[in-house]
Design a protein around this motif. Sequence first.
Motif, PDB file in Angstrom:
ATOM      1  N   SER A 269       0.816  -1.211   0.000  1.00 33.00           N
ATOM      2  CA  SER A 269       0.000   0.000   0.000  1.00 33.00           C
ATOM      3  C   SER A 269       0.850   1.262   0.000  1.00 33.00           C
ATOM      4  CB  SER A 269      -0.917   0.022   1.226  1.00 33.00           C
ATOM      5  OG  SER A 269      -0.176   0.253   2.407  1.00 33.00           O
ATOM      6  N   GLY A 270       2.179   1.122   0.202  1.00 31.82           N
ATOM      7  CA  GLY A 270       3.060   2.272   0.255  1.00 31.82           C
ATOM      8  C   GLY A 270       3.376   2.732   1.659  1.00 31.82           C
ATOM      9  N   ASN A 271       2.798   2.089   2.671  1.00 34.11           N
ATOM     10  CA  ASN A 271       3.047   2.491   4.045  1.00 34.11           C
ATOM     11  C   ASN A 271       4.267   1.772   4.607  1.00 34.11           C
ATOM     12  OD1 ASN A 271       0.620   4.244   5.231  1.00 34.11           O
ATOM     13  ND2 ASN A 271      -0.214   2.805   3.731  1.00 34.11           N
ATOM     14  N   GLN A 272       4.922   2.422   5.560  1.00 33.01           N
ATOM     15  CA  GLN A 272       6.168   1.898   6.091  1.00 33.01           C
ATOM     16  C   GLN A 272       5.944   0.723   7.039  1.00 33.01           C
ATOM     17  OE1 GLN A 272       8.257   5.393   7.719  1.00 33.01           O
ATOM     18  NE2 GLN A 272       9.685   5.182   6.023  1.00 33.01           N
ATOM     19  N   VAL A 273       6.820  -0.244   6.928  1.00 34.66           N
ATOM     20  CA  VAL A 273       6.838  -1.396   7.831  1.00 34.66           C
ATOM     21  C   VAL A 273       8.297  -1.703   8.136  1.00 34.66           C
ATOM     22  CG1 VAL A 273       4.671  -2.420   7.037  1.00 34.66           C
ATOM     23  CG2 VAL A 273       6.809  -3.002   5.870  1.00 34.66           C
ATOM     24  N   LYS A 274       8.507  -2.475   9.218  1.00 31.77           N
ATOM     25  CA  LYS A 274       9.880  -2.822   9.539  1.00 31.77           C
ATOM     26  C   LYS A 274       9.916  -4.210  10.156  1.00 31.77           C
ATOM     27  CE  LYS A 274      14.175  -0.784  11.179  1.00 31.77           C
ATOM     28  NZ  LYS A 274      14.828   0.256  12.004  1.00 31.77           N
ATOM     29  N   ASP A 275      10.252  -4.308  11.435  1.00 35.60           N
ATOM     30  CA  ASP A 275      10.500  -5.606  12.050  1.00 35.60           C
ATOM     31  C   ASP A 275       9.239  -6.462  12.066  1.00 35.60           C
ATOM     32  OD1 ASP A 275      13.165  -5.013  12.622  1.00 35.60           O
ATOM     33  OD2 ASP A 275      12.564  -3.870  14.397  1.00 35.60           O
ATOM     34  N   GLY A 276       9.441  -7.749  11.862  1.00 33.92           N
ATOM     35  CA  GLY A 276       8.349  -8.705  11.958  1.00 33.92           C
ATOM     36  C   GLY A 276       7.418  -8.731  10.780  1.00 33.92           C
ATOM     37  N   PHE A 277       7.771  -8.065   9.678  1.00 33.59           N
ATOM     38  CA  PHE A 277       6.857  -8.037   8.534  1.00 33.59           C
ATOM     39  C   PHE A 277       6.885  -9.365   7.790  1.00 33.59           C
ATOM     40  CE2 PHE A 277       5.904  -7.169   4.042  1.00 33.59           C
ATOM     41  CZ  PHE A 277       4.633  -6.652   4.177  1.00 33.59           C
ATOM     42  N   GLN A 278       5.701  -9.901   7.534  1.00 36.05           N
ATOM     43  CA  GLN A 278       5.534 -11.134   6.767  1.00 36.05           C
ATOM     44  C   GLN A 278       4.317 -10.964   5.866  1.00 36.05           C
ATOM     45  OE1 GLN A 278       5.566 -14.718   9.390  1.00 36.05           O
ATOM     46  NE2 GLN A 278       6.039 -13.239  11.009  1.00 36.05           N
ATOM     47  N   ARG A 279       4.320 -11.702   4.736  1.00 38.73           N
ATOM     48  CA  ARG A 279       3.193 -11.633   3.811  1.00 38.73           C
ATOM     49  C   ARG A 279       2.781 -13.043   3.404  1.00 38.73           C
ATOM     50  NH1 ARG A 279       5.210  -8.746  -0.413  1.00 38.73           N
ATOM     51  NH2 ARG A 279       4.544  -6.781   0.524  1.00 38.73           N
ATOM     52  N   TYR A 280       1.461 -13.272   3.408  1.00 39.22           N
ATOM     53  CA  TYR A 280       0.901 -14.552   2.984  1.00 39.22           C
ATOM     54  C   TYR A 280      -0.242 -14.275   2.021  1.00 39.22           C
ATOM     55  CZ  TYR A 280       3.468 -16.163   7.071  1.00 39.22           C
ATOM     56  OH  TYR A 280       4.463 -16.420   7.990  1.00 39.22           O
ATOM     57  N   GLN A 281      -0.231 -14.986   0.897  1.00 41.23           N
ATOM     58  CA  GLN A 281      -1.260 -14.788  -0.120  1.00 41.23           C
ATOM     59  C   GLN A 281      -1.773 -16.135  -0.602  1.00 41.23           C
ATOM     60  OE1 GLN A 281       1.608 -12.117  -2.429  1.00 41.23           O
ATOM     61  NE2 GLN A 281      -0.358 -11.200  -2.963  1.00 41.23           N
ATOM     62  N   THR A 282      -3.045 -16.155  -0.890  1.00 48.51           N
ATOM     63  CA  THR A 282      -3.623 -17.358  -1.471  1.00 48.51           C
ATOM     64  C   THR A 282      -4.814 -16.955  -2.333  1.00 48.51           C
ATOM     65  OG1 THR A 282      -4.462 -19.583  -0.988  1.00 48.51           O
ATOM     66  CG2 THR A 282      -5.221 -17.803   0.431  1.00 48.51           C
ATOM     67  N   GLY A 283      -5.215 -17.851  -3.203  1.00 52.15           N
ATOM     68  CA  GLY A 283      -6.345 -17.564  -4.069  1.00 52.15           C
ATOM     69  C   GLY A 283      -6.486 -18.603  -5.158  1.00 52.15           C
ATOM     70  N   PHE A 284      -7.434 -18.359  -6.034  1.00 55.17           N
ATOM     71  CA  PHE A 284      -7.659 -19.281  -7.133  1.00 55.17           C
ATOM     72  C   PHE A 284      -8.252 -18.538  -8.311  1.00 55.17           C
ATOM     73  CE2 PHE A 284     -11.738 -19.136  -4.994  1.00 55.17           C
ATOM     74  CZ  PHE A 284     -12.655 -19.167  -6.023  1.00 55.17           C
ATOM     75  N   ALA A 285      -8.142 -19.151  -9.462  1.00 55.43           N
ATOM     76  CA  ALA A 285      -8.777 -18.654 -10.684  1.00 55.43           C
ATOM     77  C   ALA A 285      -9.325 -19.854 -11.430  1.00 55.43           C
ATOM     78  CB  ALA A 285      -7.786 -17.892 -11.547  1.00 55.43           C
ATOM     79  N   VAL A 286     -10.464 -19.681 -12.042  1.00 56.56           N
ATOM     80  CA  VAL A 286     -11.062 -20.769 -12.814  1.00 56.56           C
ATOM     81  C   VAL A 286     -11.866 -20.160 -13.960  1.00 56.56           C
ATOM     82  CG1 VAL A 286     -13.095 -20.863 -11.301  1.00 56.56           C
ATOM     83  CG2 VAL A 286     -12.493 -22.854 -12.696  1.00 56.56           C
ATOM     84  N   GLY A 287     -11.759 -20.770 -15.106  1.00 53.43           N
ATOM     85  CA  GLY A 287     -12.496 -20.293 -16.267  1.00 53.43           C
ATOM     86  C   GLY A 287     -12.829 -21.429 -17.197  1.00 53.43           C
ATOM     87  N   GLY A 288     -13.818 -21.219 -18.028  1.00 57.36           N
ATOM     88  CA  GLY A 288     -14.212 -22.258 -18.966  1.00 57.36           C
ATOM     89  C   GLY A 288     -15.505 -21.910 -19.664  1.00 57.36           C
ATOM     90  N   PRO A 289     -16.061 -22.890 -20.380  1.00 55.33           N
ATOM     91  CA  PRO A 289     -17.295 -22.621 -21.132  1.00 55.33           C
ATOM     92  C   PRO A 289     -18.542 -22.802 -20.270  1.00 55.33           C
ATOM     93  CG  PRO A 289     -16.530 -24.836 -21.586  1.00 55.33           C
ATOM     94  CD  PRO A 289     -15.527 -24.230 -20.648  1.00 55.33           C
ATOM     95  N   ILE A 290     -19.519 -21.982 -20.519  1.00 53.43           N
ATOM     96  CA  ILE A 290     -20.876 -22.230 -20.015  1.00 53.43           C
ATOM     97  C   ILE A 290     -21.651 -22.978 -21.091  1.00 53.43           C
ATOM     98  CG2 ILE A 290     -22.993 -21.162 -19.169  1.00 53.43           C
ATOM     99  CD1 ILE A 290     -21.298 -18.779 -18.268  1.00 53.43           C
ATOM    100  N   VAL A 291     -21.570 -22.470 -22.308  1.00 49.44           N
ATOM    101  CA  VAL A 291     -22.067 -23.162 -23.498  1.00 49.44           C
ATOM    102  C   VAL A 291     -20.944 -23.110 -24.526  1.00 49.44           C
ATOM    103  CG1 VAL A 291     -23.797 -23.207 -25.324  1.00 49.44           C
ATOM    104  CG2 VAL A 291     -24.446 -22.479 -23.022  1.00 49.44           C
ATOM    105  N   LYS A 292     -20.487 -24.244 -25.006  1.00 44.66           N
ATOM    106  CA  LYS A 292     -19.334 -24.296 -25.887  1.00 44.66           C
ATOM    107  C   LYS A 292     -19.516 -23.379 -27.093  1.00 44.66           C
ATOM    108  CE  LYS A 292     -16.289 -27.443 -28.383  1.00 44.66           C
ATOM    109  NZ  LYS A 292     -16.012 -28.837 -28.823  1.00 44.66           N
ATOM    110  N   ASP A 293     -18.455 -22.660 -27.406  1.00 45.90           N
ATOM    111  CA  ASP A 293     -18.379 -21.729 -28.539  1.00 45.90           C
ATOM    112  C   ASP A 293     -19.277 -20.514 -28.385  1.00 45.90           C
ATOM    113  OD1 ASP A 293     -16.559 -23.383 -29.754  1.00 45.90           O
ATOM    114  OD2 ASP A 293     -18.016 -24.323 -31.112  1.00 45.90           O
ATOM    115  N   ARG A 294     -19.994 -20.395 -27.263  1.00 38.99           N
ATOM    116  CA  ARG A 294     -20.936 -19.276 -27.133  1.00 38.99           C
ATOM    117  C   ARG A 294     -20.785 -18.499 -25.831  1.00 38.99           C
ATOM    118  NH1 ARG A 294     -24.755 -19.135 -30.967  1.00 38.99           N
ATOM    119  NH2 ARG A 294     -26.063 -17.754 -29.706  1.00 38.99           N
ATOM    120  N   SER A 295     -20.692 -19.187 -24.714  1.00 34.13           N
ATOM    121  CA  SER A 295     -20.693 -18.505 -23.417  1.00 34.13           C
ATOM    122  C   SER A 295     -19.521 -18.995 -22.578  1.00 34.13           C
ATOM    123  CB  SER A 295     -21.999 -18.756 -22.659  1.00 34.13           C
ATOM    124  OG  SER A 295     -23.111 -18.358 -23.424  1.00 34.13           O
ATOM    125  N   PHE A 296     -18.831 -18.039 -21.926  1.00 28.34           N
ATOM    126  CA  PHE A 296     -17.646 -18.380 -21.161  1.00 28.34           C
ATOM    127  C   PHE A 296     -17.627 -17.578 -19.868  1.00 28.34           C
ATOM    128  CE2 PHE A 296     -16.843 -18.182 -25.725  1.00 28.34           C
ATOM    129  CZ  PHE A 296     -16.527 -19.505 -25.998  1.00 28.34           C
TER     130      PHE A 296
END
Length: 997
Positions: A269-296
């Motif tokens: 975010s641009g804010n200052q940090v120092k001792d003890g800083f750690q970062r953990y990230q998780t997530g997912f992405a999924v994509g595909g057809p709803i109707v082939k060749d038409r909706s995704f």
Amino acid sequence: MRHCIILIFLFGFHLSAFGQVGLEVAVIEKSTGEPAVEIPVHLANQQIGYSSVRHTNNQGKVYFKGLSTSGAYTVYVEETDEYYPISAEDIVLRANKTRSLTLVLSGKKTVELPEITVESPVARINTINAEVAAELDLEQVETLPVEGRDITQVLYRLPNVNQATGFFPEAPNVSINGANSLYTNYLIDGLDNNEQFLGGQKFPMPVGFTQNITVLTNNYSTEFGLSGNGVFNVTTKSGSNEPGGEVFFVTRPGPPLDASSPFAQRDLSGNQVKDGFQRYQTGFAVGGPIVKDRSFYFLNVEGTLDLKDNFLNVPQLGVNETIRGENRFLYLSGKIDHRWSSKLRSSLRVNNGIVDIERQGGGLEGGVTFPSAGNVQDRNSLIIASKNTYGTSRFSSETNLQYSRFRWNYADPEHPGRPNVTVLDPSEQAVALLGHPGFTFDQLENTLQFQQKFMFYRGNHQIKVGAEFLSSDHSLEGGGNPNGSYLVKLNQSQLDQLRASHPGKSLSIGDIPSGVEVLNYSVELRPQSFGKRQNIYSFYLEDLYSVSNRLNLTFGLRYDYDNLSKGGADNGDFNNIAPRFNFNYRLSEKSTLRGGYGLFYDKIVYAIYSDALQFSSSSADFKRQLQALIDEGQLPDDTDIDRITFEGNLQASLAGVSYLNGPDASQLQSQRNQIFSNELRILNPDGYDNPYTHQFSLGYQRQLDSDKLFYVDLMHSRSFNLFRLRDLNAPASFPIEPGNVTVRTRAEADATRDVPIFQDSEGFYADVNGNRLRGAARNVVMTETKGEARYWAATFNLEKERGTGNLAYRLSYTLSELRNNTEDINFRAQDANNFETEWGPSINDRTHVLNGFLTWYATGGLAFNIAATMQSGQPINRIPDAEIYGTTDLNGDGRSFGAAYVGNSDRSPGEPRNSDRLPWSNTFDLGMQYTWDVGGEHRVLFRADVFNLFNAENLSGYANNATQSNQIQVGPADSGVIVRKNASAPRQFQFSLRYLF
């Protein structure tokens, strides 16, 4: 299912289109270099079920318009009796862009079969226009070391883009062409993504929803406006016929792996940090057809948790504790694409960002803010965009509708209904800050955007016509604490009693003895929100004229009107007509010469209007002071004082109240007219002229090989009507003689103002014809649009795609200079509004920048990426040495070190603005990844990134907040003294694990 999709698109949204995405294919004969006429060219995209065939015209060109950015395209010419077959594969398109390709046909009568390769030469140079632009595609984004999956951490890998020194922690962290980072235009799929109050991204786009990042730096289409600086356009991912996605986990474990540094670092975010800083990230992405060749569909969810430690250290109370805080970032993105017919296609996109940045109390090196005064900065965004495409071979239409919401609550209190209390010990040293952060800044904007575009294809002309309406409703609740603010002093007995109770970090306002001495009580007199609706109207016309198969000419005209330009005048700035012209001449099938000129207008930054409301006053005394300034010629004779003033935020103070029993705002309203202010602002009675920039460019591109591209661009820009502040009641000029420095006191300076300021036993007052005006101001400030800037640059680039080899790289070198006489919306002249003496390098000016990255795809799924940036140092603003002169405010105007970061302070005698330079900086980042195929389309990818591989201590060239940077130094340049106050991050590690399916 199909009926559900129809309801989704029709509910709340009209029919819209994004027909600007296209592909231009030029087909030439290898033996003659002449255009190949009436050749059928096929375009196919199996991932979305698309196919089309068009015949080349008399210039050997064929156009495919209204295309989707989903999937990858193949262009091919089938074998005939005259020609061998030719194809180009894996063509990925980006939003609001027509891409060009050149296919070189080999005739059977002139070339023997053994000379023909599987894929014939394909030139990927830009043969359409003269835009100065660069891109990062999905593969590059995913192979580069990217901190925190945040795309802003990779934008500076693009040519003409640098990490920026901003003017507040959350300011955008990249600059285009060295300009102020707030003035960049951010787009998602060609639609607005700007926080309209100050600037920067509204929704911070994560890597998982990004398909392509494009920067437009000079001479781009009339379709893009509202910035004379540049444009970042992100093309988002879409689903296809092939289901797929990912699940990921990323961590930056911090110590003990990271190298140590005595300097604080910045979180995402641009804010200052120092001792003890750690970062953990998780997530997912999924994509595909709803109707082939038409909706995704495509869905992306990414969450980040930062852990950070502050120290609460108050020896007087026996408190010495670590306080853990958390930052939470959650980004939700979804997109549905649907093809109604061969001519009509629809899309609906939703982005939701929830950002909580905690200020848990304490400080990086120790502090006295207790958790009871803790607060959270909220930056929450919502974007809903509707798009559809309709197109034929001679016509395409685009109509876009977007709603967005952004709330920026800078300090959401842990205890919103409490007063804030500053506690002093008997020696008047602060020992505790309790209850409430002490101020309010809660900004809300709701924005509606409408775009209508048409493209007509008539012979060798492609005519683009468009209109746009952007309307933002702004609301701000600001000022001091509406619950009251107490400054209290403990006696020794009370201090001893409080210490004996072992308060710890849980100390709150109720623990302070009720009989404590109250030195001062203040309360915000205007605890309600205020704002205005900003409406921007835009129209443009552009003709791309294909003179021949070698030469394209583009003629454009754009018009913008921003209602905020009215300011305190009767009328706004209506003359923003911007012509643009460029040419692109194909020297051969593998080289082009291009160039052009364009006029580009900026919008009015809402903050200048908001500040003129928030920091204004409608008191009778202030209005009398303004009339005196009119009489002195500082304001026009026809100034309407009621139009330029506003009942803004103001705090009333009261002595002699008992602890926690101060009166509320309603009981102190009578003080409003008698409160003296150091500074008040007004709307400009002449209104605001929109800033504008003349841009000139000349460039050359050469396709060195099927996978190598070289290009060079020469650029020059001249900017006018830039924002800056003028003090209408400034003291008389007081030049500083370097060899004979005389310090002017504040009282001496105040006496030289047009409306002089004096002090008596009751406080400060303005003197108007012998009348003592208590409700006036020392400085009467307004924004004017009269600043200027000059930019020169030459950029050299060499790119290599991976192709069939194992290497891919991009190398870029930029030689540039940016000089201006204003830096920011809060920039003031050092002495008496004399801006001509302010000409100097921009705070983000670099002379030399070498940027590059290289990826080596080793065998067995192993890949390495090295990314490097080397650049000459940013400017230093040299300020006076208070140990020599007794102050840094040599001319007595009251502006000194606190405002040095925007150039407002006095300079060290004999030094112009930004007269010195920091040392060169260099950073090398390393990425290593290994991919396991676990069956079918399933893969597991492990990655390790090392940032600042060689642990260089860079004092310049990294994203920074100007108030903490090394760009403010004490003493003259020839002293050679550089006090290290900040540095780029030391060597850091990041690890990620992705499951791709």
